[in-house]
Design a protein around this motif. Structure first.
Motif, short mmCIF file in Angstrom:
data_model
loop_
_atom_site.label_atom_id
_atom_site.label_comp_id
_atom_site.label_asym_id
_atom_site.label_seq_id
_atom_site.Cartn_x
_atom_site.Cartn_y
_atom_site.Cartn_z
N THR A 73 0.85 -1.19 0.00
CA THR A 73 0.00 0.00 0.00
C THR A 73 0.88 1.24 0.00
O THR A 73 2.02 1.20 0.45
N TRP A 74 0.32 2.34 -0.47
CA TRP A 74 1.10 3.58 -0.54
C TRP A 74 1.39 4.15 0.84
O TRP A 74 2.35 4.88 1.03
N TRP A 75 0.54 3.81 1.83
CA TRP A 75 0.74 4.38 3.16
C TRP A 75 1.62 3.51 4.06
O TRP A 75 2.19 4.00 5.02
N ALA A 76 1.74 2.22 3.73
CA ALA A 76 2.52 1.33 4.61
C ALA A 76 3.59 0.55 3.87
O ALA A 76 4.39 -0.13 4.50
N GLY A 77 3.64 0.65 2.53
CA GLY A 77 4.64 -0.08 1.78
C GLY A 77 4.40 -1.58 1.82
O GLY A 77 3.27 -2.05 1.72
N THR A 78 5.47 -2.36 2.00
CA THR A 78 5.39 -3.81 2.02
C THR A 78 6.19 -4.34 3.19
O THR A 78 7.37 -4.00 3.33
N ASP A 79 5.57 -5.18 4.01
CA ASP A 79 6.33 -5.75 5.13
C ASP A 79 6.87 -7.12 4.75
O ASP A 79 6.58 -7.67 3.68
N GLU A 80 7.66 -7.69 5.67
CA GLU A 80 8.31 -8.97 5.39
C GLU A 80 7.30 -10.11 5.27
O GLU A 80 7.54 -11.09 4.55
N PHE A 81 6.17 -10.00 5.93
CA PHE A 81 5.15 -11.04 5.85
C PHE A 81 4.50 -11.06 4.46
O PHE A 81 4.21 -12.13 3.92
N GLY A 82 4.28 -9.88 3.92
CA GLY A 82 3.73 -9.80 2.57
C GLY A 82 4.69 -10.34 1.54
O GLY A 82 4.30 -11.05 0.60
N LEU A 83 5.98 -10.03 1.69
CA LEU A 83 6.98 -10.53 0.75
C LEU A 83 7.08 -12.05 0.85
O LEU A 83 7.22 -12.74 -0.17
N ALA A 84 7.02 -12.58 2.06
CA ALA A 84 7.07 -14.03 2.24
C ALA A 84 5.87 -14.70 1.59
O ALA A 84 5.99 -15.77 0.97
N ARG A 85 4.71 -14.08 1.71
CA ARG A 85 3.49 -14.63 1.10
C ARG A 85 3.63 -14.64 -0.43
O ARG A 85 3.26 -15.63 -1.08
N ALA A 86 4.16 -13.56 -0.99
CA ALA A 86 4.35 -13.51 -2.44
C ALA A 86 5.39 -14.53 -2.90
O ALA A 86 5.22 -15.17 -3.94
N ALA A 87 6.46 -14.69 -2.12
CA ALA A 87 7.48 -15.68 -2.47
C ALA A 87 6.89 -17.08 -2.51
O ALA A 87 7.19 -17.88 -3.41
N ARG A 88 6.03 -17.40 -1.55
CA ARG A 88 5.38 -18.73 -1.51
C ARG A 88 4.50 -18.94 -2.73
O ARG A 88 4.42 -20.06 -3.26
N ARG A 89 3.86 -17.88 -3.20
CA ARG A 89 2.99 -17.99 -4.38
C ARG A 89 3.81 -18.44 -5.61
O ARG A 89 3.29 -19.14 -6.49
N PHE A 90 5.10 -18.06 -5.63
CA PHE A 90 5.96 -18.43 -6.74
C PHE A 90 6.89 -19.58 -6.39
O PHE A 90 7.97 -19.74 -6.97
N ASN A 91 6.43 -20.39 -5.43
CA ASN A 91 7.12 -21.64 -5.06
C ASN A 91 8.52 -21.40 -4.51
O ASN A 91 9.45 -22.16 -4.80
N CYS A 92 8.66 -20.34 -3.73
CA CYS A 92 9.93 -20.04 -3.08
C CYS A 92 9.66 -19.76 -1.60
O CYS A 92 8.53 -19.54 -1.18
N GLN A 93 10.72 -19.76 -0.84
CA GLN A 93 10.62 -19.46 0.59
C GLN A 93 11.59 -18.35 0.96
O GLN A 93 12.75 -18.36 0.54
N LEU A 94 11.11 -17.40 1.75
CA LEU A 94 11.98 -16.35 2.29
C LEU A 94 12.38 -16.75 3.71
O LEU A 94 11.53 -16.88 4.59
N LYS A 95 13.67 -16.97 3.90
CA LYS A 95 14.18 -17.36 5.21
C LYS A 95 14.92 -16.19 5.85
O LYS A 95 15.84 -15.62 5.26
#
Length: 278
Positions: free
Chosen positions: A40-62
């Motif tokens: 979002t424009w007011w909060a950007g992207t947190d690490e939980f959102g990035l991890a969720r997106a990584a999982r969607r593309f069959n990857c894991q953020l450690k």
């Protein structure tokens, strides 16, 4: 996917993940990643959102972390040497950037906040940007996330310091902006090198054998593109092939010759048009 600066301040997270994914041969746009990550424009992207997106593309953020700068550097280098890109929280957790290689005390960093997105940073400069200091307690922390694929990644991009510098030259702007198109075309023509790759030639050797013939035929048959123009496109292909270490089986050289010639002819017709010939 292409290498260009982010258009606004809040999309650094999707851009960082996009650039990490492309190192593994996965091409996704920042808008698609941003929707999945909940940017979002007011909060950007947190690490939980990035991890969720990584999982969607069959990857894991450690997650990895250290309060000691030297230990943090060692952890980062260890992940990079395994071929895994890393996303770092920098500027006191206000920005995300991607680190993709380490050579001789310097890091290749892809940072969508910069005009020259692909750049080389010394260890001292990276650690300075990476360091987080808790305002109330003064606690120091270096936080990063390594992107680990859950699939067999056949195409690991090797952005050396030399390649990183070359890609950001003004003369290579077109290559940076169309990186995914070049890569997708080449992956359909070439193959990633493996331990079982026998009787193969590099793309450089392929061009040594065939470049002059390809350029001459396309330029003369169409009539509009210049030799130097077509040579530049082949040079861009060579650059991408070297980054991903793509090779051509010797028994498929003729097929590759036809494919590359067809692509250049489609480029010529797309740019200059063509009259009906029969």
């Amino acid at each position: 996917m292409s290498f260009y600066p982010q258009p606004n301040k809040y999309q650094c997270g999707p851009f960082a993940l996009k650039y990490a994914l492309v190192m593994l041969g996965v091409f996704k746009g920042e808008d698609q990643i941003g929707i999945i990550a909940g940017s979002t424009w007011w909060a950007g992207t947190d690490e939980f959102g990035l991890a969720r997106a990584a999982r969607r593309f069959n990857c894991q953020l450690k997650h990895f972390q250290s309060s000691n700068p030297n230990d943090a550097r060692k952890l980062l280098v260890q992940h990079l040497k395994k071929g895994y890109p890393c996303i770092l929280s920098v500027k006191n957790w206000e920005h995300w950037c991607t680190v993709v290689n380490y050579q001789k005390g310097k890091f290749v960093v892809i940072d969508s906040e910069l005009d020259k997105v692909v750049n080389v940073q010394t260890t001292q400069r990276l650690l300075k940007r990476w360091r987080y200091i808790e305002e109330d307690t003064g606690i120091v922390s270096y936080d990063g996330y390594v992107l680990v694929p859950k699939f067999k990644a056949y195409t690991h991009a090797q952005f050396t310091i030399e390649k990183a510098k070359l890609l950001m030259y003004d003369k290579n702007e077109d290559l940076a902006n169309k990186w995914d198109q070049y890569t997708n075309d080449l992956i359909n023509i070439c193959k990633p090198r493996t331990k079982l790759s026998l009787n193969v030639i590099t793309f450089s050797e392929f061009l040594r054998r065939n470049e002059q013939n390809i350029i001459k035929r396309v330029a003369n048959w169409h009539g509009e593109p210049t030799y130097s123009e077509l040579k530049k496109i082949l040079a861009n292909m060579k650059f991408v092939a070297e980054v991903y270490d793509l090779i051509i089986p010797e028994d498929e050289e003729k097929k590759a010759l036809i494919d590359i010639t067809s692509i250049l002819m489609m480029y010529a017709c797309g740019k200059y048009g063509m009259n009906k010939i029969y």
